[in-house]
Design a protein around this motif. Sequence first.
Motif, PDB file in Angstrom:
ATOM      1  N   CYS A 166      -9.755   5.211  -0.543  1.00 16.92           N
ATOM      2  CA  CYS A 166      -8.802   6.188  -1.101  1.00 16.92           C
ATOM      3  C   CYS A 166      -9.496   7.489  -1.474  1.00 16.92           C
ATOM      4  O   CYS A 166      -8.983   8.565  -1.192  1.00 16.92           O
ATOM      5  CB  CYS A 166      -8.104   5.608  -2.322  1.00 16.92           C
ATOM      6  SG  CYS A 166      -6.988   4.280  -1.939  1.00 16.92           S
ATOM      7  N   ALA A 167     -10.644   7.372  -2.107  1.00 19.43           N
ATOM      8  CA  ALA A 167     -11.373   8.584  -2.504  1.00 19.43           C
ATOM      9  C   ALA A 167     -11.763   9.406  -1.277  1.00 19.43           C
ATOM     10  O   ALA A 167     -11.612  10.636  -1.272  1.00 19.43           O
ATOM     11  CB  ALA A 167     -12.611   8.202  -3.310  1.00 19.43           C
ATOM     12  N   GLN A 168     -12.217   8.740  -0.224  1.00 24.25           N
ATOM     13  CA  GLN A 168     -12.603   9.462   0.992  1.00 24.25           C
ATOM     14  C   GLN A 168     -11.390  10.059   1.695  1.00 24.25           C
ATOM     15  O   GLN A 168     -11.441  11.189   2.194  1.00 24.25           O
ATOM     16  CB  GLN A 168     -13.332   8.519   1.944  1.00 24.25           C
ATOM     17  CG  GLN A 168     -14.691   8.064   1.456  1.00 24.25           C
ATOM     18  CD  GLN A 168     -15.326   7.103   2.436  1.00 24.25           C
ATOM     19  OE1 GLN A 168     -15.467   7.441   3.612  1.00 24.25           O
ATOM     20  NE2 GLN A 168     -15.696   5.925   1.953  1.00 24.25           N
ATOM     21  N   GLN A 225     -10.416  -4.523  -4.073  1.00 28.24           N
ATOM     22  CA  GLN A 225     -10.241  -3.369  -4.954  1.00 28.24           C
ATOM     23  C   GLN A 225     -11.358  -2.340  -4.805  1.00 28.24           C
ATOM     24  O   GLN A 225     -11.068  -1.153  -4.653  1.00 28.24           O
ATOM     25  CB  GLN A 225     -10.117  -3.824  -6.413  1.00 28.24           C
ATOM     26  CG  GLN A 225      -9.738  -2.707  -7.359  1.00 28.24           C
ATOM     27  CD  GLN A 225      -8.347  -2.167  -7.100  1.00 28.24           C
ATOM     28  OE1 GLN A 225      -7.404  -2.922  -6.923  1.00 28.24           O
ATOM     29  NE2 GLN A 225      -8.211  -0.849  -7.060  1.00 28.24           N
ATOM     30  N   PRO A 226     -12.648  -2.720  -4.801  1.00 29.07           N
ATOM     31  CA  PRO A 226     -13.679  -1.683  -4.641  1.00 29.07           C
ATOM     32  C   PRO A 226     -13.633  -0.996  -3.276  1.00 29.07           C
ATOM     33  O   PRO A 226     -13.850   0.209  -3.166  1.00 29.07           O
ATOM     34  CB  PRO A 226     -15.002  -2.426  -4.823  1.00 29.07           C
ATOM     35  CG  PRO A 226     -14.685  -3.821  -5.146  1.00 29.07           C
ATOM     36  CD  PRO A 226     -13.228  -4.017  -5.103  1.00 29.07           C
ATOM     37  N   THR A 227     -13.328  -1.762  -2.240  1.00 29.80           N
ATOM     38  CA  THR A 227     -13.217  -1.169  -0.906  1.00 29.80           C
ATOM     39  C   THR A 227     -12.044  -0.208  -0.846  1.00 29.80           C
ATOM     40  O   THR A 227     -12.141   0.894  -0.296  1.00 29.80           O
ATOM     41  CB  THR A 227     -13.061  -2.276   0.153  1.00 29.80           C
ATOM     42  OG1 THR A 227     -14.156  -3.175   0.043  1.00 29.80           O
ATOM     43  CG2 THR A 227     -12.997  -1.702   1.544  1.00 29.80           C
ATOM     44  N   VAL A 267       0.877  -1.159   0.000  1.00 32.70           N
ATOM     45  CA  VAL A 267       0.000   0.000   0.000  1.00 32.70           C
ATOM     46  C   VAL A 267       0.919   1.215   0.000  1.00 32.70           C
ATOM     47  O   VAL A 267       1.723   1.407   0.906  1.00 32.70           O
ATOM     48  CB  VAL A 267      -0.937   0.008   1.223  1.00 32.70           C
ATOM     49  CG1 VAL A 267      -1.750   1.281   1.258  1.00 32.70           C
ATOM     50  CG2 VAL A 267      -1.844  -1.202   1.205  1.00 32.70           C
ATOM     51  N   GLU A 268       0.819   2.021  -1.043  1.00 35.73           N
ATOM     52  CA  GLU A 268       1.714   3.161  -1.253  1.00 35.73           C
ATOM     53  C   GLU A 268       0.936   4.452  -1.052  1.00 35.73           C
ATOM     54  O   GLU A 268      -0.102   4.656  -1.663  1.00 35.73           O
ATOM     55  CB  GLU A 268       2.267   3.084  -2.672  1.00 35.73           C
ATOM     56  CG  GLU A 268       3.220   4.176  -3.032  1.00 35.73           C
ATOM     57  CD  GLU A 268       3.720   4.009  -4.446  1.00 35.73           C
ATOM     58  OE1 GLU A 268       4.742   3.330  -4.632  1.00 35.73           O
ATOM     59  OE2 GLU A 268       3.071   4.545  -5.355  1.00 35.73           O
ATOM     60  N   VAL A 269       1.458   5.299  -0.172  1.00 37.59           N
ATOM     61  CA  VAL A 269       0.837   6.588   0.100  1.00 37.59           C
ATOM     62  C   VAL A 269       1.826   7.677  -0.311  1.00 37.59           C
ATOM     63  O   VAL A 269       2.975   7.677   0.127  1.00 37.59           O
ATOM     64  CB  VAL A 269       0.465   6.731   1.595  1.00 37.59           C
ATOM     65  CG1 VAL A 269      -0.112   8.099   1.874  1.00 37.59           C
ATOM     66  CG2 VAL A 269      -0.496   5.649   2.014  1.00 37.59           C
ATOM     67  N   LEU A 318      -7.225  -2.514   5.365  1.00 36.44           N
ATOM     68  CA  LEU A 318      -6.700  -1.487   4.463  1.00 36.44           C
ATOM     69  C   LEU A 318      -6.449  -0.170   5.197  1.00 36.44           C
ATOM     70  O   LEU A 318      -5.428   0.493   4.965  1.00 36.44           O
ATOM     71  CB  LEU A 318      -7.670  -1.264   3.307  1.00 36.44           C
ATOM     72  CG  LEU A 318      -7.781  -2.421   2.308  1.00 36.44           C
ATOM     73  CD1 LEU A 318      -8.910  -2.174   1.336  1.00 36.44           C
ATOM     74  CD2 LEU A 318      -6.468  -2.633   1.595  1.00 36.44           C
ATOM     75  N   LEU A 319      -7.350   0.213   6.090  1.00 36.49           N
ATOM     76  CA  LEU A 319      -7.151   1.444   6.862  1.00 36.49           C
ATOM     77  C   LEU A 319      -5.908   1.351   7.748  1.00 36.49           C
ATOM     78  O   LEU A 319      -5.174   2.334   7.903  1.00 36.49           O
ATOM     79  CB  LEU A 319      -8.384   1.747   7.711  1.00 36.49           C
ATOM     80  CG  LEU A 319      -9.574   2.327   6.964  1.00 36.49           C
ATOM     81  CD1 LEU A 319     -10.807   2.357   7.866  1.00 36.49           C
ATOM     82  CD2 LEU A 319      -9.257   3.714   6.455  1.00 36.49           C
ATOM     83  N   GLU A 320      -5.673   0.177   8.309  1.00 33.51           N
ATOM     84  CA  GLU A 320      -4.483   0.009   9.140  1.00 33.51           C
ATOM     85  C   GLU A 320      -3.208   0.130   8.308  1.00 33.51           C
ATOM     86  O   GLU A 320      -2.234   0.768   8.732  1.00 33.51           O
ATOM     87  CB  GLU A 320      -4.515  -1.353   9.837  1.00 33.51           C
ATOM     88  CG  GLU A 320      -3.345  -1.564  10.761  1.00 33.51           C
ATOM     89  CD  GLU A 320      -3.401  -2.915  11.472  1.00 33.51           C
ATOM     90  OE1 GLU A 320      -2.386  -3.277  12.075  1.00 33.51           O
ATOM     91  OE2 GLU A 320      -4.441  -3.598  11.417  1.00 33.51           O
ATOM     92  N   ALA A 321      -3.207  -0.439   7.108  1.00 35.35           N
ATOM     93  CA  ALA A 321      -2.034  -0.325   6.237  1.00 35.35           C
ATOM     94  C   ALA A 321      -1.808   1.129   5.809  1.00 35.35           C
ATOM     95  O   ALA A 321      -0.672   1.611   5.809  1.00 35.35           O
ATOM     96  CB  ALA A 321      -2.210  -1.222   5.011  1.00 35.35           C
TER      97      ALA A 321
END
Length: 155
Positions: free
Chosen positions: A115-117, A108-110, A79-81, A140-143
């Motif tokens: 990401c959009a939010q 992917q949809p989640t 996961v790249e930020v 995903l939020l944790e990553a």
Amino acid sequence: MSAKTKIVVLHMKELIYTGVFAVLGILFVILLIMMFLPGGKKEDSASPTSEPDTAETASLYIPGIYTTELVLGNESIDVEVIVDKDSITSIRMVNLNDAVTTMYPLLQPTFDSICAQAIELQSLESISYTPDSKYTSLVLLEAIQNSLDKAKSKN
């Protein structure tokens, strides 16, 4: 008085090499002095328009690309930020292959929704997700949070 004549033979090639090495040595010493002496532009800090300096010290993130490895079964994705000094610029999954998307169809949809939010809100605190994808969203939020923690400024 007796004059003893001494003859000194200087080769032009040796003189050129000596001159080049002397110039390089002087440049090297100047470079070392410039690199290791503390300092900076003291004129800028004394000027009345030093507000940009305080804005830089109060930045949220250290600009860059931060990744967190997310292991799902036997597969791993990153996961790249991407952040600049005050905002989240982009969030994406790297090394996502078909095996992961097949095994985890909500991934992917989640991820796209989160990401959009996150980019819109510039925070992960009030992200909403559906009950169907609760655990996927939490992982995903944790990553993403781990990557943002790496990007946090030390100020």
